[in-house]
Scaffold this active site. Structure first.
Site, PDB file in Angstrom:
ATOM      1  N   ILE A 258      -1.508  16.590   8.817  1.00 32.68           N
ATOM      2  CA  ILE A 258      -1.885  16.458   7.409  1.00 32.68           C
ATOM      3  C   ILE A 258      -2.768  15.222   7.365  1.00 32.68           C
ATOM      4  O   ILE A 258      -2.283  14.094   7.260  1.00 32.68           O
ATOM      5  CB  ILE A 258      -0.654  16.318   6.499  1.00 32.68           C
ATOM      6  CG1 ILE A 258       0.224  17.561   6.629  1.00 32.68           C
ATOM      7  CG2 ILE A 258      -1.083  16.136   5.043  1.00 32.68           C
ATOM      8  CD1 ILE A 258       1.473  17.529   5.770  1.00 32.68           C
ATOM      9  N   PRO A 259      -4.084  15.420   7.497  1.00 33.01           N
ATOM     10  CA  PRO A 259      -4.991  14.326   7.872  1.00 33.01           C
ATOM     11  C   PRO A 259      -5.400  13.412   6.730  1.00 33.01           C
ATOM     12  O   PRO A 259      -6.564  13.403   6.302  1.00 33.01           O
ATOM     13  CB  PRO A 259      -6.189  15.081   8.445  1.00 33.01           C
ATOM     14  CG  PRO A 259      -6.217  16.361   7.663  1.00 33.01           C
ATOM     15  CD  PRO A 259      -4.779  16.716   7.411  1.00 33.01           C
ATOM     16  N   CYS A 260      -4.475  12.588   6.250  1.00 32.93           N
ATOM     17  CA  CYS A 260      -4.830  11.658   5.186  1.00 32.93           C
ATOM     18  C   CYS A 260      -5.820  10.604   5.677  1.00 32.93           C
ATOM     19  O   CYS A 260      -6.438   9.900   4.869  1.00 32.93           O
ATOM     20  CB  CYS A 260      -3.592  11.005   4.594  1.00 32.93           C
ATOM     21  SG  CYS A 260      -2.464  10.269   5.770  1.00 32.93           S
ATOM     22  N   HIS A 261      -6.017  10.510   7.014  1.00 31.36           N
ATOM     23  CA  HIS A 261      -7.009   9.552   7.527  1.00 31.36           C
ATOM     24  C   HIS A 261      -8.429   9.990   7.187  1.00 31.36           C
ATOM     25  O   HIS A 261      -9.362   9.196   7.301  1.00 31.36           O
ATOM     26  CB  HIS A 261      -6.861   9.390   9.046  1.00 31.36           C
ATOM     27  CG  HIS A 261      -7.111  10.631   9.838  1.00 31.36           C
ATOM     28  ND1 HIS A 261      -6.150  11.599  10.049  1.00 31.36           N
ATOM     29  CD2 HIS A 261      -8.224  11.083  10.471  1.00 31.36           C
ATOM     30  CE1 HIS A 261      -6.654  12.574  10.787  1.00 31.36           C
ATOM     31  NE2 HIS A 261      -7.912  12.287  11.049  1.00 31.36           N
TER      32      HIS A 261
END
Length: 297
Positions: A258-261
């Site tokens: 879950i790529p919040c970056h």
């Protein structure tokens, strides 16, 4: 020294190099200067850095230049075009995992994992040591250990691991935890592998309907791309909910997948990351470089 400790020490060397490059970017340090900082020959650093990060120190430095950062602001945050402008290339690609999500039921959320067994384990990755937790329904936890501490615990007995386990237990208070590093090695390896895998990786997510919607929108952002908080809010048809979106990102318990970056500030600044700003910058740089490498194959 066992293999796990050796891999963790290797990552720490690369992490120190990443921090040095970021700090010294305005001075454009040479490979020799970077190698001297970490106490290694430039030949060995070049090889180690390329193995762990997927690109050379020089390519990583190019990504961090001011010109490249400014190019992120052009158009709709076209990282691919910016990476081309910086001359980035990579030997491989960060594969697009097929991710299947399964939301926890309201009853499961209320029970905080009562009657649930979570098998968890630790492993080194190119971006630092992680803890992962899995149930029969899928991966429910994936976090970097010691996000704000450069001294990752390599032996599995230190405060870093203990704190990570406490966080997992706090998220699923009544679940029974069983440690098995070997059982989680395959799932963790797939997340960071350069080789694509057609099998979907199942996630078990616990959150509100709004949070689940934000997380699903994050999964749809391709590696090598970034969006602003405002753009992410617009994608889920809540354009005025930027603060709520930021809160949902803060509640994310599954890193990378879950790529919040891939979410940055409206002004193009990379911004904060719960697992460390250096790590966020490294993730973005590697994804952009590998995407360029894939496009040139």
């Amino acid at each position: 020294m066992n293999e796990l400790a050796a891999r963790c020490r290797a990552y720490e060397t690369v992490a120190r190099a990443i921090r040095f490059v970021k700090q010294r970017r305005p001075c454009q340090p040479s490979l020799q200067e970077i190698a001297a900082h970490v106490g290694m020959s430039h030949f060995h650093l070049q090889r180690l850095f390329s193995v762990w990060v997927g690109i050379s120190p020089k390519r990583f430095l190019q990504y961090l230049t001011t010109e490249h950062a400014r190019s992120l602001l052009r158009g709709k945050y076209d990282v691919l075009a910016a990476a081309h402008a910086a001359g980035l290339s990579g030997p491989g690609r960060l594969h697009d995992l097929m991710v299947a999500c399964d939301a926890a039921t309201p009853g499961e959320v209320r029970s905080l994992g009562e009657g649930l067994q979570i098998t968890y384990g630790f492993a080194p990755t190119p971006f630092g040591r992680v803890i992962a937790g899995s149930t029969a329904r899928g991966l429910c936890h994936l976090q970097f250990v010691n996000a704000n501490d450069s001294t990752d615990d390599a032996d599995g007995d230190g405060d870093g691991d203990a704190g990570a386990i406490r966080q997992l237990q706090a998220d699923w208070q009544h679940a029974r935890l069983l440690r098995d590093d070997a059982a989680l090695a395959s799932s963790i390896g797939r997340v960071f592998s350069l080789v694509g895998d057609e099998r979907p990786l199942h996630l078990l997510l616990r959150g509100t309907n709004f949070q689940l919607k934000v997380w699903q929108a994050l999964i749809d952002i391709a590696p090598g791309e970034v969006v602003s908080y405002g753009e992410l809010a617009a994608r889920i048809e809540h354009p005025r909910a930027q603060r709520a979106v930021a809160s949902a990102l803060a509640r994310n318990r599954i890193a990378v997948l879950i790529p919040c970056h891939r979410v940055i500030r409206e002004n193009g600044d990379v911004g904060n990351y719960r697992w460390g700003g250096d790590r966020k910058q490294a993730l973005l740089a590697v994804e952009a470089a590998r995407r360029v490498g894939q496009s040139r194959v």
